[in-house]
Design an enzyme around this catalytic site. Structure first.
Site, PDB file in Angstrom:
ATOM      1  N   CYS A   1     -19.485  -4.920  35.899  1.00 13.90           N
ATOM      2  CA  CYS A   1     -18.521  -4.284  35.000  1.00 13.90           C
ATOM      3  C   CYS A   1     -17.108  -4.780  35.360  1.00 13.90           C
ATOM      4  O   CYS A   1     -16.925  -5.424  36.395  1.00 13.90           O
ATOM      5  CB  CYS A   1     -18.612  -2.766  35.127  1.00 13.90           C
TER       6      CYS A   1
ATOM      7  N   CYS B   1     -15.916  -3.862  39.028  1.00 15.84           N
ATOM      8  CA  CYS B   1     -16.576  -4.669  40.060  1.00 15.84           C
ATOM      9  C   CYS B   1     -16.175  -6.139  39.940  1.00 15.84           C
ATOM     10  O   CYS B   1     -15.982  -6.817  40.955  1.00 15.84           O
ATOM     11  CB  CYS B   1     -18.087  -4.532  39.945  1.00 15.84           C
TER      12      CYS B   1
ATOM     13  N   GLU C   1     -22.120  -3.452  43.741  1.00 17.29           N
ATOM     14  CA  GLU C   1     -21.251  -4.583  44.075  1.00 17.29           C
ATOM     15  C   GLU C   1     -20.126  -4.176  45.024  1.00 17.29           C
ATOM     16  O   GLU C   1     -19.850  -4.881  46.005  1.00 17.29           O
ATOM     17  CB  GLU C   1     -20.615  -5.185  42.798  1.00 17.29           C
TER      18      GLU C   1
END
Length: 150
Positions: A80, A83, A52
């Site tokens: 996560c 990101c 990402e």
């Protein structure tokens, strides 16, 4: 608008990842691909080399803009917290992801950071979830059986 062909492409690209966790992020604008990146954390020995973040940085450069207004992101695994916060701050309009991450997911799998950012981003998870989850299960099964060397 959700484009399943883009998610299919992301899953295909993720499947080709060998050393890292098989995650692919694709950023589109007006249904045209701006960036395709896969995880490179292990390969680069760089903790921030998540798919990402790599895709966001690439799209910023290509579009010559800090803000990715009008762009959509497709990811094979729920982002996560690291990101997620970057995605929220990028002003991506729509986030689509395949597999939920009940350990680290930051858009509903474990926690949801979106309300903290006062974001208008639309989030849709669980797209082709079975394929995304299977890809990850197979990766970790092979990793545990030492077929994947890090």
């Amino acid at each position: 608008m959700l484009n399943k062909e883009i998610m299919t492409l992301a899953l295909e690209k993720a499947q080709k990842v060998k050393i890292d966790i098989p995650v692919c992020a694709i950023i589109t604008k007006n249904d045209k691909i701006v960036s395709i990146k896969t995880n490179k954390r292990e390969k680069k020995s760089l903790i921030t080399s998540h798919a990402e973040l790599l895709a966001l940085n690439d799209a910023n450069k290509k579009l010559k803009s800090l803000r990715l207004t009008g762009c959509d992101m497709y990811v094979t695994l729920e982002p996560c917290p690291m990101c997620a916060w970057a995605i929220l701050n990028s002003r991506i309009e729509n986030l689509y992801f395949s597999a939920y991450d009940t350990n680290y997911g930051a858009f509903g799998g474990k926690i949801n950071l979106a309300p903290l950012a006062n974001s208008k981003m639309k989030i849709l998870g669980g797209i082709m979830e079975e394929q995304g989850s299977e890809l990850l299960k197979n990766y970790f099964k092979e990793l545990r059986s030492e077929k994947i060397t890090r």
